[in-house]
Design an enzyme around this catalytic site. Structure first.
Site, PDB file in Angstrom:
ATOM      1  N   GLU B  62       0.813  -1.223   0.000  1.00 41.36           N
ATOM      2  CA  GLU B  62       0.000   0.000   0.000  1.00 41.36           C
ATOM      3  C   GLU B  62       0.844   1.269   0.000  1.00 41.36           C
ATOM      4  O   GLU B  62       0.473   2.283  -0.592  1.00 41.36           O
ATOM      5  CB  GLU B  62      -0.954   0.011   1.198  1.00 41.36           C
ATOM      6  CG  GLU B  62      -2.110  -0.973   1.083  1.00 41.36           C
ATOM      7  CD  GLU B  62      -1.755  -2.395   1.476  1.00 41.36           C
ATOM      8  OE1 GLU B  62      -0.576  -2.653   1.843  1.00 41.36           O
ATOM      9  OE2 GLU B  62      -2.643  -3.261   1.433  1.00 41.36           O
ATOM     10  N   HIS B 131     -12.016  -3.545   9.227  1.00 37.87           N
ATOM     11  CA  HIS B 131     -12.423  -3.482   7.815  1.00 37.87           C
ATOM     12  C   HIS B 131     -13.714  -2.712   7.608  1.00 37.87           C
ATOM     13  O   HIS B 131     -14.426  -2.947   6.643  1.00 37.87           O
ATOM     14  CB  HIS B 131     -12.587  -4.900   7.246  1.00 37.87           C
ATOM     15  CG  HIS B 131     -11.303  -5.530   6.849  1.00 37.87           C
ATOM     16  ND1 HIS B 131     -10.275  -5.743   7.733  1.00 37.87           N
ATOM     17  CD2 HIS B 131     -10.863  -6.001   5.655  1.00 37.87           C
ATOM     18  CE1 HIS B 131      -9.269  -6.318   7.098  1.00 37.87           C
ATOM     19  NE2 HIS B 131      -9.593  -6.478   5.835  1.00 37.87           N
TER      20      HIS B 131
END
Lengths: 327, 326
Positions: B62, B131
């Site tokens: 990322e 999440h």
């Protein structure tokens, strides 16, 4: 003396290295004595000159350079005028970054010098991205990305080098290993102190360790690396060098902590002295030329200081300019 | 002009497809954007259409996805970096905040960073605490970055196309819950939604509901119910959290003199806090009631469905908030 390197080129490198040293010594003085450079960050390149100069001598103007916060010497080696560099040190409107970047954020778009960056490792994926553009548009350009030894333990290093390896991007990654990351020695930070071996993990070309105090060795190795990278993808080189000053101006004990080692480098392995000795050995009666180069460097730095001191401060309009591209 | 009813994910896919056709410099990079066809199917078919050069599957990196996109954008390309879900963008924060948002300013305008960071956002599918984030306000904190998050397929397409054409970095989030929901989208390759322009999704005179993304759905449902009781809500979809269209908000507030803020995100230092502060600083003379806020509960999101839903905002909570200040 190395084959194919002219006297003129060697003298040019000598000039750049002396200029960088003089520039950095003056910054140090302007900070601690004259108080004309202010703030809390000033990371000097003194001691590293041969690595920056030798590496950048291999590039053409279409190629790219990016580095971390120890960026003054890289900017000078890339050919950026010392005047706007010194103005940036003093936060002046005429600085390369308009006085908004400071010592750690020098850049010059026209030189394809993409900047100094102050988050350790933060510029490494930028190098990957700049190389991606070169590959995408088939420009044939190569990126040299300098990396401090400390940044090799940062996640950015892993991700950026791995991605560049996977995509065969034209980056020459040069670790400037000065053995100490801020204040922590390499051997206290990693079990694999031969940092070039990280290349093996990423499947990129490992060009080993070089003597970063020897501008000719740096030049020859990086030249080979650049040619390789242009067509084959990433290369990693570990250049062993030595920092003459503390990490930054806040590091007050460096010269005491590493006194013996520092003296050894300055007396026996100084990159400028090393090159001067080789020039003297190769070319008779060259000392007057070297003296002239040293005097020129002092003059250039004098002029840069004069320019910076006489430059205006940024204004309120500058404060609010360039937050966004106007569209 | 033809108008088609399509889901938001298809509208987003069209935006990507059309902008890639329009501009060779536009490319997509991210995890599973190619062979997998996108984890939310937004990039479906694009690899086949444009090839591996322009639809680039990346390592699970990322920091480097965001950082390399910044570098490529500086060098002249127009990357659309997909971070899969906004939860993973926390790993990219430095590249987004310290680099994408700062480089134009820090180097005095020498470089532009025309990058779009796309990410799915939202909670409510038992995705659990790590999440289920909707952290758009965190990103909207920083000058130098635009933050857009659409509520309808037409806005999704127009906003994403505008973001891609912008010379500035844009963080663009897409509500996971809204991906399958259909809406009318004009068949227009130049469908653009101006950056920083809010949209009144329903007119009303009694209360302004300031919201965005999934909050629009709850607010419109609440407005429909409240209409039965004679309460007319004006639903202002801010669409962009930065720049924030305070002009449209203030105009609405001058008419209604009341405001409820609805957001999917958390309450502390939030969109709601900002709207409330803007109104009390600038619209104090027009204010007839306290600003009410509807938001997710101030808890990490649990797995169990029963208690997960308790924590989420919904239309009923919006109705309750409106009734408190009418």
């Amino acid at each position: 003396m190395a084959k194919g390197i002219s006297k003129e080129q060697l003298l040019n490198w000598y000039h750049q290295m002396v200029l960088i040293r003089e520039f950095e010594d003056r910054c140090d003085h302007l900070y601690f004595v004259d108080k004309k450079i202010t703030g809390v960050y000033l990371h000097l390149y003194s001691g590293h000159e041969a690595t920056g100069v030798g590496a950048l001598a291999t590039l053409g103007p279409q190629d790219h350079v990016i580095t971390a916060y120890r960026d003054h010497g890289i900017a000078i080696a890339r050919g950026v005028d010392p005047k706007p560099l010194m103005a940036e040190m003093m936060g002046k409107r005429t600085g390369v970054s308009g006085g908004k970047g400071g010592s750690m954020h020098l850049a010059s778009r026209e030189h394809n010098f993409w900047g100094g960056y102050a988050i350790v490792g933060g510029h490494l994926p930028l190098a990957t991205g700049i190389a991606l553009e070169a590959q995408y548009n088939e420009t044939g350009a190569v990126v040299i990305s300098f990396i401090g030894d400390g940044a090799t333990n940062n996640g950015y290093f892993h991700e950026a080098v791995n991605m560049a390896g996977a995509w065969k991007l034209p980056v020459v990654w040069i670790i400037e290993n000065n053995f100490v990351a801020m204040g922590t020695r390499v051997e206290d930070s990693t079990a694999q102190t031969e940092l070039h071996k990280r290349a093996i993990a990423y499947g990129i070309k490992d060009m080993g360790r070089i003597n970063g105090q020897d501008v000719i060795e740096v030049y020859e190795t990086v030249k080979e690396a650049v040619e390789y990278a242009r067509t084959n993808g990433s290369v990693l080189i570990e250049s062993l060098t030595y920092r003459y000053k503390g990490h930054g101006v806040s590091d007050k004990t460096y010269s005491e902590r590493f006194a013996d080692e520092l003296r050894d480098y300055q007396e026996n392995r100084d990159p400028i002295t090393l090159l001067a000795n080789r020039l003297k050995k190769e070319y008779k009666n060259i000392e007057p030329e070297l003296e002239k180069i040293r005097a020129e460097a002092v003059k250039i730095v004098d002029e840069s200081v004069e320019f910076a001191l006489n430059s205006p401060d940024p204004t309120y309009e500058d404060l609010i300019a360039h937050i966004y591209v106007e569209e | 002009m033809a108008v088609k009813n399509i889901p938001m994910r298809e509208a987003l896919r069209q935006a990507l497809y059309e902008e890639m056709l329009r501009d060779e410099r536009v490319f997509i990079m991210g995890q599973e954007v190619g062979e997998w066809q996108g984890t939310h199917r937004v990039t479906m078919g694009l690899l086949n259409e444009f090839g591996k050069k322009r639809v680039r599957d990346t390592p699970i990196s990322e920091m480097a996805i965001a950082g390399a996109a910044v570098g490529a954008a500086m060098a002249g390309l127009r990357p659309v970096a997909e971070l899969m879900t906004i939860n993973f963008a926390f790993l990219s924060l430095d590249a987004i905040i310290n680099h994408a948002a700062k480089i134009h300013y820090m180097f005095n305008g020498q470089f532009k960073v025309p990058v779009v960071f796309r990410a799915a956002s939202g909670w409510g599918n038992q995705a659990t605490a790590t999440h289920s984030h909707t952290p758009e306000p965190i990103f909207a904190h920083f000058p130098g970055l635009y933050v857009g998050t659409p509520s309808t397929p037409a806005d999704a397409k127009g906003m994403l196309k505008t973001a891609i054409r912008s010379d500035n970095p844009v963080l663009f989030t897409e509500s996971i819950a809204l991906y399958p929901k259909p809406g009318p989208v004009p068949d227009d390759v130049d469908l653009l939604v101006p950056i920083g322009k809010a949209d009144i999704k329903r007119e009303g005179k009694h209360v302004t509901i300031a919201t965005y993304a999934r909050g629009v759905e709850w607010s419109l449902a609440a407005a429909k119910e409240l209409e039965k009781e004679g309460i007319e809500c004006e639903v202002v979809d801010m669409r962009w959290l930065r720049p924030l269209d305070t002009a449209t908000l203030f105009e609405s507030f001058k008419k209604t003199n009341r405001c409820v803020v609805v957001e999917e995100s958390l309450p502390m230092y939030s969109f709601g806090s900002e709207i409330a502060a803007q109104l009390q600083e600038n619209m104090f003379d027009y204010m007839d009631a306290p600003i009410k806020r509807v938001h997710a509960m101030d808890v990490p999101l649990p797995f169990a469905r029963e208690i997960e839903l308790m924590a989420l905002p919904n239309a009923q909570k919006v109705i309750n908030a409106v009734k408190e200040i009418i």
